[in-house]
Design an enzyme around this catalytic site. Structure first.
Site, PDB file in Angstrom:
ATOM      1  N   ASP A  40      92.246   8.574  72.815  1.00  0.00           N
ATOM      2  CA  ASP A  40      91.504   8.417  71.508  1.00  0.00           C
ATOM      3  C   ASP A  40      93.023   8.322  70.618  1.00  0.00           C
ATOM      4  O   ASP A  40      92.670   7.394  69.498  1.00  0.00           O
ATOM      5  CB  ASP A  40      90.884   9.770  71.002  1.00  0.00           C
ATOM      6  CG  ASP A  40      89.551   9.794  71.651  1.00  0.00           C
ATOM      7  OD1 ASP A  40      89.491   9.104  72.680  1.00  0.00           O
ATOM      8  OD2 ASP A  40      88.745  10.800  71.283  1.00  0.00           O
ATOM      9  N   ASP A  44      93.443   4.977  68.435  1.00  0.00           N
ATOM     10  CA  ASP A  44      93.274   4.847  66.601  1.00  0.00           C
ATOM     11  C   ASP A  44      94.610   4.358  66.201  1.00  0.00           C
ATOM     12  O   ASP A  44      94.494   3.910  65.081  1.00  0.00           O
ATOM     13  CB  ASP A  44      93.046   6.393  66.433  1.00  0.00           C
ATOM     14  CG  ASP A  44      91.741   7.107  66.581  1.00  0.00           C
ATOM     15  OD1 ASP A  44      90.737   6.171  66.713  1.00  0.00           O
ATOM     16  OD2 ASP A  44      91.475   8.261  66.483  1.00  0.00           O
ATOM     17  N   SER A  91      80.376   4.441  62.484  1.00  0.00           N
ATOM     18  CA  SER A  91      81.485   5.407  63.121  1.00  0.00           C
ATOM     19  C   SER A  91      82.040   6.047  61.774  1.00  0.00           C
ATOM     20  O   SER A  91      81.356   5.915  60.682  1.00  0.00           O
ATOM     21  CB  SER A  91      82.242   5.005  63.921  1.00  0.00           C
ATOM     22  OG  SER A  91      83.304   4.323  63.337  1.00  0.00           O
ATOM     23  N   LEU A  92      82.960   7.066  62.020  1.00  0.00           N
ATOM     24  CA  LEU A  92      83.406   7.609  60.794  1.00  0.00           C
ATOM     25  C   LEU A  92      84.966   7.440  60.701  1.00  0.00           C
ATOM     26  O   LEU A  92      85.565   7.079  61.724  1.00  0.00           O
ATOM     27  CB  LEU A  92      83.315   9.144  61.082  1.00  0.00           C
ATOM     28  CG  LEU A  92      82.101   9.660  61.068  1.00  0.00           C
ATOM     29  CD1 LEU A  92      82.010  11.157  61.348  1.00  0.00           C
ATOM     30  CD2 LEU A  92      81.583   9.732  59.641  1.00  0.00           C
ATOM     31  N   GLU A 117      81.649  20.291  59.009  1.00  0.00           N
ATOM     32  CA  GLU A 117      80.952  20.416  60.386  1.00  0.00           C
ATOM     33  C   GLU A 117      81.876  20.360  61.526  1.00  0.00           C
ATOM     34  O   GLU A 117      82.786  19.916  61.245  1.00  0.00           O
ATOM     35  CB  GLU A 117      79.608  19.472  60.445  1.00  0.00           C
ATOM     36  CG  GLU A 117      78.648  19.419  59.449  1.00  0.00           C
ATOM     37  CD  GLU A 117      77.853  18.485  59.527  1.00  0.00           C
ATOM     38  OE1 GLU A 117      77.778  17.474  60.545  1.00  0.00           O
ATOM     39  OE2 GLU A 117      77.290  18.136  58.432  1.00  0.00           O
ATOM     40  N   LYS A 119      82.840  18.309  64.824  1.00  0.00           N
ATOM     41  CA  LYS A 119      82.827  17.013  65.414  1.00  0.00           C
ATOM     42  C   LYS A 119      82.794  17.123  67.031  1.00  0.00           C
ATOM     43  O   LYS A 119      83.471  17.644  67.635  1.00  0.00           O
ATOM     44  CB  LYS A 119      83.916  16.089  65.031  1.00  0.00           C
ATOM     45  CG  LYS A 119      83.817  14.605  65.652  1.00  0.00           C
ATOM     46  CD  LYS A 119      84.772  13.987  64.944  1.00  0.00           C
ATOM     47  CE  LYS A 119      84.652  12.544  65.340  1.00  0.00           C
ATOM     48  NZ  LYS A 119      84.469  12.136  66.654  1.00  0.00           N
ATOM     49  N   ASP A 121      81.873  16.183  70.691  1.00  0.00           N
ATOM     50  CA  ASP A 121      82.497  15.086  71.366  1.00  0.00           C
ATOM     51  C   ASP A 121      81.668  14.349  72.530  1.00  0.00           C
ATOM     52  O   ASP A 121      81.815  14.745  73.667  1.00  0.00           O
ATOM     53  CB  ASP A 121      84.042  15.347  72.014  1.00  0.00           C
ATOM     54  CG  ASP A 121      84.681  13.996  72.345  1.00  0.00           C
ATOM     55  OD1 ASP A 121      84.363  13.198  72.241  1.00  0.00           O
ATOM     56  OD2 ASP A 121      85.602  14.534  73.305  1.00  0.00           O
ATOM     57  N   ARG A 140      73.799   4.445  70.075  1.00  0.00           N
ATOM     58  CA  ARG A 140      74.435   3.730  69.059  1.00  0.00           C
ATOM     59  C   ARG A 140      74.450   2.094  69.434  1.00  0.00           C
ATOM     60  O   ARG A 140      74.246   1.206  68.396  1.00  0.00           O
ATOM     61  CB  ARG A 140      76.080   3.983  68.832  1.00  0.00           C
ATOM     62  CG  ARG A 140      76.537   3.375  67.575  1.00  0.00           C
ATOM     63  CD  ARG A 140      77.544   3.927  66.961  1.00  0.00           C
ATOM     64  NE  ARG A 140      78.781   3.837  67.716  1.00  0.00           N
ATOM     65  CZ  ARG A 140      79.999   4.182  67.275  1.00  0.00           C
ATOM     66  NH1 ARG A 140      80.184   4.935  66.058  1.00  0.00           N
ATOM     67  NH2 ARG A 140      81.128   3.852  68.163  1.00  0.00           N
ATOM     68  N   GLU A 177      74.358  14.473  68.594  1.00  0.00           N
ATOM     69  CA  GLU A 177      75.177  14.049  69.492  1.00  0.00           C
ATOM     70  C   GLU A 177      74.688  14.713  70.778  1.00  0.00           C
ATOM     71  O   GLU A 177      74.403  15.841  70.740  1.00  0.00           O
ATOM     72  CB  GLU A 177      76.722  14.933  69.086  1.00  0.00           C
ATOM     73  CG  GLU A 177      77.817  14.217  69.834  1.00  0.00           C
ATOM     74  CD  GLU A 177      78.404  12.913  69.352  1.00  0.00           C
ATOM     75  OE1 GLU A 177      77.642  12.376  68.339  1.00  0.00           O
ATOM     76  OE2 GLU A 177      79.430  12.523  69.716  1.00  0.00           O
ATOM     77  N   TYR A 230      72.225  14.779  60.818  1.00  0.00           N
ATOM     78  CA  TYR A 230      72.182  13.736  60.071  1.00  0.00           C
ATOM     79  C   TYR A 230      70.839  13.245  59.917  1.00  0.00           C
ATOM     80  O   TYR A 230      70.068  12.915  61.141  1.00  0.00           O
ATOM     81  CB  TYR A 230      73.147  12.420  60.282  1.00  0.00           C
ATOM     82  CG  TYR A 230      73.261  11.511  59.285  1.00  0.00           C
ATOM     83  CD1 TYR A 230      73.069  11.849  57.824  1.00  0.00           C
ATOM     84  CD2 TYR A 230      73.398  10.053  59.585  1.00  0.00           C
ATOM     85  CE1 TYR A 230      73.400  10.752  56.872  1.00  0.00           C
ATOM     86  CE2 TYR A 230      73.583   9.256  58.624  1.00  0.00           C
ATOM     87  CZ  TYR A 230      73.436   9.546  57.541  1.00  0.00           C
ATOM     88  OH  TYR A 230      73.674   8.571  56.453  1.00  0.00           O
ATOM     89  N   LYS A 316      90.667  14.940  63.271  1.00  0.00           N
ATOM     90  CA  LYS A 316      90.693  15.201  64.819  1.00  0.00           C
ATOM     91  C   LYS A 316      91.835  16.050  65.079  1.00  0.00           C
ATOM     92  O   LYS A 316      92.852  16.125  64.714  1.00  0.00           O
ATOM     93  CB  LYS A 316      91.306  13.468  65.412  1.00  0.00           C
ATOM     94  CG  LYS A 316      89.925  12.746  65.411  1.00  0.00           C
ATOM     95  CD  LYS A 316      89.330  12.390  66.729  1.00  0.00           C
ATOM     96  CE  LYS A 316      88.721  10.993  66.500  1.00  0.00           C
ATOM     97  NZ  LYS A 316      88.931  10.389  67.860  1.00  0.00           N
ATOM     98  N   CYS A 410     112.511   2.453  97.338  1.00  0.00           N
ATOM     99  CA  CYS A 410     111.206   2.577  97.163  1.00  0.00           C
ATOM    100  C   CYS A 410     110.403   3.695  98.140  1.00  0.00           C
ATOM    101  O   CYS A 410     110.661   3.649  99.360  1.00  0.00           O
ATOM    102  CB  CYS A 410     110.310   1.263  97.620  1.00  0.00           C
ATOM    103  SG  CYS A 410     108.346   1.162  97.510  1.00  0.00           S
ATOM    104  N   CYS A 413     108.146   1.824 101.020  1.00  0.00           N
ATOM    105  CA  CYS A 413     108.476   0.921 102.019  1.00  0.00           C
ATOM    106  C   CYS A 413     110.165   0.968 102.118  1.00  0.00           C
ATOM    107  O   CYS A 413     110.481   0.194 103.057  1.00  0.00           O
ATOM    108  CB  CYS A 413     108.204  -0.272 101.675  1.00  0.00           C
ATOM    109  SG  CYS A 413     108.996  -1.221 100.137  1.00  0.00           S
ATOM    110  N   CYS A 428     109.740  -1.853  92.682  1.00  0.00           N
ATOM    111  CA  CYS A 428     110.045  -2.310  94.266  1.00  0.00           C
ATOM    112  C   CYS A 428     109.666  -3.893  94.302  1.00  0.00           C
ATOM    113  O   CYS A 428     108.810  -4.374  94.061  1.00  0.00           O
ATOM    114  CB  CYS A 428     108.951  -1.638  95.026  1.00  0.00           C
ATOM    115  SG  CYS A 428     109.050  -2.062  96.750  1.00  0.00           S
ATOM    116  N   CYS A 434     104.986  -4.177 100.550  1.00  0.00           N
ATOM    117  CA  CYS A 434     105.078  -2.772 100.190  1.00  0.00           C
ATOM    118  C   CYS A 434     103.327  -2.497 100.060  1.00  0.00           C
ATOM    119  O   CYS A 434     102.894  -3.051  99.371  1.00  0.00           O
ATOM    120  CB  CYS A 434     105.565  -2.776  98.904  1.00  0.00           C
ATOM    121  SG  CYS A 434     105.586  -1.029  98.101  1.00  0.00           S
TER     122      CYS A 434
END
Ligand code: IVH
Length: 680
Positions: A40, A44, A91-92, A117, A119, A121, A140, A177, A230, A316, A410, A413, A428, A434
């Site tokens: 997230d 963001d 959204s917020l 409140e 949030k 998830d 949504r 939610e 809401y 958040k 590697c 290989c 590699c 490989c």
């Protein structure tokens, strides 16, 4: 100077296009596939950067940009009825900074009351009640329309299907939610692990996947839950958000008790501090807190932006981290040969799951933090699938252990690794020998956006490779029914399905085949652009570096990768076999018609927002009339096709250089006239 500016501007323009693409893709992976690819926080911060660039360059505005719309969870096909939201589902605005929360609070009118409140998830849901009966439950979707998942929502015991008593309006809507509690999430993942099905990364994705199931019995078995936060409607009997929530609770709806009416910044900050630790005791996932202006009249005054209300904001919580012991470091080789160091950890509980492995990014990261086995390291998981190491305990000094030395060969290989200048990654170079690279290439080839071969998944490809039945993508077309039907867990039916998928892939158009070949840095869009210019593999094979870089989006690096790919005889052999198998290596559609030569020899910049056609349509028109598109204004520019909000920098530059600015209408008249533009 001029060139420097245009370079910066064109680099920024590239960045805008790249960010839009990345964010669109991330939205799809999150909302549709339930397989997040970005944390997230990363999402963001990319979104913020895009917003900033779009603000600085209004001439690049695009109504389709992810900055203007919310991600869409709408299901393709007709799995669920799609219903238009009565009120858009927004959204917020969110922030990770408490200082920004304080700023937001201080900008609100004096004496304002705030409802704080949690949030939750999960995923948002809109419940429609008419005469007390639940009639729709909409996801949504794209914000304007959602999938009606009523039958699945009806499996949640706390959501009333029919209200009793009186006092509720004829028609109202509640939003909230839907969540899968931690316990149920863990049980579900345990079951999936036993069945060898892919695990859900977090409860949010599990809830989202569950809500889109077509079998309500299975939904009921998984055990979703819900909190409502809401209420909306025309004649609701309340003046404040808090009263509405209390009302909803009285009518029998599940409203959380973790809500507080705050009258000062301090009260809000107390709420944040308290829940930052206390939330870990909750049965469901939370990722922050939401602050809402309590008075509905004040909410109305503050109004909305295109994406979110101005009367609410989300804070958040910082990603959770834990200290644990680094047991040892192993290296993983990816599809493109990049070698990623992985930390093997003493198992530790983090954001609801047990973490044992985490990425250490690259050699420089390990060296800069002097990380070595035996250290106590910080591991973080911010909703993403792959946890990461972010540092080590200050006092941690595993002196007895040797400093970690990155492998020079590697691990898969044994080929000597190379480090490309300017890149942090070791790679590699043994692309065709490989194992994880060979398998990775084939997985990419069959993937949805490439050849889209159903039924041929990652594990089957890896198995067929181990059995020596697949060495490269051309071998896919030589697979026989008995090769597949005799594999453990397969039978005639699944073999036939796979073969049918392989057969269908022969119709996939040339542009997607080019993408499927997996030439480094040739993504989906670039492949389309190259395929439009080089309409057959044979043409592309003989393309020069110069011709390649004339294609939009193709720079020197990509051109070199294409040249190198075609210079390798093994690849030419693969092409030959694909052609023999009937794969489309040429575009059979008629070429886009050259409509006139009215813009022959003209170099044109398209800038701003247009009323009649999109910017891409104008660019296509320019090409169809013989002109050339370019991104930045220079003395060589013939004219600028300018829409609304053309960037001030561009306008200034055009004026300084005396470049003509043409309006949309003038341009349309010009190309319709089909006359020569000698006067320009
Ligand atoms: S209010 C117009 N309150 O967060 C305001 N949303 O990032 C509507 N969410 O889409 C949202 N807990 O899915 C609100 N207490 C809460 C919430 C909450 C979680 C989700 C919701 C929303 C998303 C925004």
């Amino acid at each position: 100077m001029t060139d420097l500016f245009s370079d910066i501007s064109s680099a920024e323009h590239d960045e805008v296009l790249r960010l839009r693409k990345e964010l669109e893709e991330a939205n799809r992976r999150y909302y549709v596939d339930n397989m997040p690819t970005l944390s997230d926080r990363d999402f963001d911060s990319k979104m913020q950067r895009l917003q900033e660039l779009e603000r600085l360059h209004p001439e690049w505005a695009d109504a389709a940009s992810p900055t203007h719309h919310v991600g869409s969870d709408l299901t393709q096909g007709s799995k669920f009825a799609q219903v238009a939201h009565r009120y858009p589902m927004l959204s917020l605005g969110n922030t990770y900074s408490q200082a920004e929360i304080e700023d937001w609070l201080r900008r609100l009118p004096e004496g304002v009351e705030i409802v704080a409140e949690l949030k939750y998830d999960g995923l948002s849901i809109s419940l429609w009640y008419e005469h007390g009966r639940l009639i729709h439950a909409l996801t949504r979707g794209d914000g304007t329309r959602g999938d009606d998942v009523l039958r699945n929502i009806q499996t949640i015991p706390s959501i009333p299907r029919q209200l009793h008593g009186t006092g509720f309006p004829d028609r109202f809507e509640l939003r909230g939610e839907v969540l899968l509690p931690w316990q149920n999430f863990e049980r579900l993942n345990r079951e999936r692990a036993e069945e060898e099905e892919p695990l859900f990364a977090n409860p949010r994705n599990a809830a989202s996947g569950t809500l889109k199931l077509l079998d309500p019995q299975e939904v009921a078995r998984r055990g979703l839950t819900c909190y409502l936060y809401y209420m909306l409607g025309e004649d609701l009997p309340a003046d404040t958000h808090m009263q509405r929530l209390e009302q909803a609770k009285q009518w029998g709806f599940p409203v959380s008790d973790a809500i507080r009416l705050c009258r000062s910044v301090d009260e809000v900050m107390d709420f944040i501090r308290y829940w930052d630790t206390e939330r870990k005791q909750l049965p469901v996932a939370t990722d922050g807190i939401v602050l809402k202006v309590n008075s509905l009249a004040q909410q109305q005054q503050l109004g909305y932006t295109a994406k979110s209300p101005r009367w609410a904001i989300a804070y958040k919580f910082p990603a959770e981290k834990q200290l644990t012991l680094l047991r040892d470091i192993t290296c993983q080789v990816g599809r493109t040969g990049v070698v990623t160091p992985v930390a093997n950890l003493e198992p530790v509980q983090l954001s609801g799951t047990i973490v044992q492995r985490a990425t250490l990014h690259n050699e420089d990261f390990i060296r800069s933090l002097a990380i070595r086995p035996g250290d106590r390291v910080w591991v973080e998981k911010g909703g993403e699938i792959i946890p990461k190491i972010t540092g080590k305990e200050a006092s941690s000094a595993a002196t007895e252990a040797q400093p970690y030395t990155f492998p020079t060969l590697c691990p898969e290989c044994g080929t000597a690794l190379v480090r490309v200048e300017g890149e942090a990654a070791w790679r590699c170079p043994n692309e065709d020998g490989c194992p994880p690279q060979i398998v990775g290439k084939m997985i990419h080839f069959v993937s949805r956006k490439a050849m889209n071969i159903d039924g041929l998944g990652e594990e089957t490809i890896a198995l067929l490779f181990r059995l020596g039945l697949l060495h490269n993508v051309a071998d896919i077309y030589s697979l026989r029914r008995e090769d597949i039907a005799t594999l453990e867990g397969f039978g005639d039916k699944s073999a036939d399905n796979i073969l049918a998928g392989i057969e269908r892939s022969k119709q996939v158009p040339w542009a997607r085949v080019l993408f499927a070949l997996g030439i480094r840095m040739v993504g989906e869009t670039t492949a389309k652009k190259i395929a439009r210019r080089f309409r057959a593999a044979e043409d592309l094979q003989w393309a020069t570096r110069e011709q390649l870089t004339e294609v939009e989006d193709v720079g020197g690096q990509i051109a070199d990768n294409v040249l190198a790919w075609f210079a390798d005889l093994r690849n030419l052999e693969i092409l030959l076999r694909l052609r023999e198998a009937g794969v489309q290596l040429a575009d059979n559609a008629p070429a886009e018609e050259q409509q006139s030569a009215v813009l022959q020899g003209k170099t044109i910049v398209v800038s701003g927002v247009f009323a009649h056609h999109s910017r891409d349509e104008y660019k296509a028109m320019i090409e169809a009339h013989g002109g050339k598109n370019t991104g930045s204004v220079s003395a060589k520019t013939s004219f600028i096709l300018a829409g609304e909000n053309m960037g001030p920098e561009k306008r200034k530059k055009a004026e300084t250089l005396g470049v003509q600015i043409m309006t949309e209408d003038e341009f349309l008249t010009l190309i319709q006239s089909n006359e020569s533009t000698q006067t320009l």
